[in-house]
Design an enzyme around this catalytic site. Sequence first.
Site, PDB file in Angstrom:
ATOM      1  N   ASP A   1      19.025   6.423 -14.202  1.00 27.34           N
ATOM      2  CA  ASP A   1      20.120   5.964 -15.064  1.00 27.34           C
ATOM      3  C   ASP A   1      21.390   6.663 -14.607  1.00 27.34           C
ATOM      4  O   ASP A   1      21.558   7.868 -14.815  1.00 27.34           O
ATOM      5  CB  ASP A   1      19.786   6.318 -16.526  1.00 27.34           C
ATOM      6  N   HIS A   2      22.273   5.899 -14.021  1.00 26.52           N
ATOM      7  CA  HIS A   2      23.444   6.506 -13.396  1.00 26.52           C
ATOM      8  C   HIS A   2      24.462   7.008 -14.417  1.00 26.52           C
ATOM      9  O   HIS A   2      25.420   7.684 -14.061  1.00 26.52           O
ATOM     10  CB  HIS A   2      24.114   5.495 -12.442  1.00 26.52           C
ATOM     11  N   ARG A   3      24.252   6.726 -15.683  1.00 27.51           N
ATOM     12  CA  ARG A   3      25.158   7.272 -16.692  1.00 27.51           C
ATOM     13  C   ARG A   3      25.024   8.787 -16.758  1.00 27.51           C
ATOM     14  O   ARG A   3      25.984   9.498 -16.973  1.00 27.51           O
ATOM     15  CB  ARG A   3      24.833   6.702 -18.079  1.00 27.51           C
TER      16      ARG A   3
END
Lengths: 479, 376
Positions: free
Chosen positions: A449-451
Amino acid sequence: MPTIETFHMPDAGEGLTEADIVTWRVAPGDTVEVNQPLVEIETAKSLVELPCPFDGVVVRLLAQEGDTVEVGVAIAEFDVDPDGEAPADDAPVAQDAVAAEAVVEESAAPAPAPAPAAAPEAPAAPAPAASSPAASSPAQDGSGAVLVGYGVKAGSAQRRPRRDGALDPIGGADEASEYPVLAKPPVRKLARELGVDLTTVTPSGPGGLVTREDVEQAAQAMSARSLATYAGDDQPWLESGYSKDGGRSTRVPVRSVRKRTAEAMVKSAFTAPHVTVFHTADVTETMHLVARLKADREFQDVRVTPLLIVAKALLLAVRRHPEINASWDDEAQEIVYKHFVNLGIAASTPRGLLVPNIKDAHRLPLHELAAEIGELTALARENRTPPAALSGGTISITNVGPLGIDTGTPILNPGESAILAFGAIREQPWVHEGEIKVRWVTQLALSFDHRLVDGELGARVLADVGRVMSDPSQGLVWG
Amino acid sequence: MEAHGPHTDDDLVTMLTRTGERIPHPDFDRYAEDLDAATLRRMWHDMTVVRAFDNEATSLQRQGELGLWVQSLGQEAAQIGSGHALNGNDFVFPSYREHGVALTRGVDLPEILRIFRGLQHGAWDPEAHRFHLYTLVIGAHSLHATGYAMAMDRDGLVGTGDPARDGAVVCYFGDGATSQGDVSEAMVFAAVHDAPVVFFVQNNQFAISEPVTRQSRVPLAQRGAGFGIPSVRVDGNDVVACYAVTRWALERARSGGGPVLIEAFTYRMGAHTTSDDPTRYRTRADESYWAERDPIARLDTYLSSLGELGDDAREAVAAEVKELGRRTRETVRSWEVPAVGSMFEHVYAEPHATVDAERAWFERYERSFADQGVHA
């Protein structure tokens, strides 16, 4: 001309649903008096003689000796006014005021439901006016005009009809209903285990009860079986499906696991921006380790596979980079770092894709981890995965290798930040210590999850997994 | 009938033998002195009527008109005899088989069937008849009876010497109830408080299918001694003795003498209820032994031997019970199903929020059915 009264099978005990006709004490044409012996019946409790309820003449008997008759079903007709005057027309005579009202009410409703089986084989009626079988008249089935009260549950296995329309929300039979589905606790448990939504099951038990068979049937209908390529033309290919477009397609309502999978995937794909990184690793040492452990006496009671080693490698990587074991709490605008690892392992089950997880996997020594993986896969295969195993996961592995696939870009299990795809292990030419050797090679892929996970963190985690797979002794250093 | 063991018909107070012979009793004759021929004929009449009604109700159950029926067959002498000893100051707590006592308290017999048709919990005014509603929970009402008796004492309605004022309580229950804790507790309280209560046990020898021989090592009357309650074993099929013994006990209680335990040894000639099949647990020999001791037959024989029961009386009663049967059938079939909310009406004397909420919910639920009213 006759005035016909009908006698229905009473409940001679408390809560009996049926009885057998043993001996008729009267015959059609007999003149009878109130309380003279009419018929001997046998119930689940005892042999009982039923006294005649009317003065009059027996018109006909609607059940044969030896028949099993449900409580509330008509068993005899009496003419209680054999010397009475003929009615104006030839219509069957209404039983009494209550019956007449019932006719009026019923006529406003759509076609009456078929009556409970009762009379078709009855002896010929003496007079045409009496020939309309009692059971076929809406006035005489179901709401029993004669025996108002305890004994008249016509067809005890049927539910009382509910009113049409949604005026009263209680009347709705579906999700909105505040009445729970009727099912015994073991059946509820079974439904849970098989992933069957009880509200979608058509009950066949008495009083609308969902039975074990109903649940099993529903589960069977749900389970995808292989589609026949040129199966019977216009028939639906799946039990749970129906055919449309003149039999050129099968449509299956989206339910249960399929529905939840779809929702989870959409939610995950459209909330967490996915990034996937890849790594090809020489896992020859892992294969040697697997071989050694398989021969190890202490590991005789568990299955040792490369999956076990990759699981351990991922746990070691998480230990070095705990930030990967986290989730995004959108509501609170917080990132939640987990102090524990519930390790999910994607499994293809008869119900569909499930990701059961091993609780507190970070605490497990290798042997226990192997045992847990073994149990998790066995339960999934037998369709017995407990619901608790499906929630609370923190990071997952999807093992695509056994299907011969090199790797993939897996979608995150919702609520998790990383998922590792473990591809097929093949013997391949590989540069080893400066020479081209045949080595065991695999591909690893990590979606995150690149967040909350930057590319660097994801890359380091995947590299660490690869490092342990290439050289399991590294585990000693990091463990 | 076995001739040994604690539960036999030996050593009972008997004043009218099974062959219809009136024999003297040193203690109780004086309590039967007022039983003239007219009174005995009235008792015979009541016993005959309640038996006919009992049979009619059994038929109605078999015809699907009643959910259940509890037969009093064979227990008419115990009920009519004791019932005739009561006066208007006394208050009765029946179990659910006391149809004969109900008759002596002026209850219109068909009304009893409202309970057994599942329409009402009780169908008469307990205060007007001085006859409480039937209690279906075994033995529970023995506590209510004792409490009521203690209250009568505190209200000054006992032991004043004024026959227009003094009263007592009679609590009817069966041999099975004596195995219940409630009954023992009731006797403890009744004894220590000298409560004016007569415990009238109709020992019909079966708690459903469990014989009394498996419930007590001693005759049930003997239990009274342990509580300090005087007790009597009386022939429950002898209407004269049942009357005399009950009258003695009531006079004692009304005058402040405290409780009495009466064991009326009788036999349930029918089934426990219409749901029961007694042929599974008792012998035909037993049944015929007790058929020879039929309570109505012996009074019939006695009155006939006195020349006090003629054809006219028999014909009158035959016509009466025939009419009662017809009226019972028609009444039962004519009853309307009561409004569903009515079952909530007498839970509390005053309005109660929980009951109101439950009533509203249930009415809503019933309205959701297309055939509402039919199955109430």
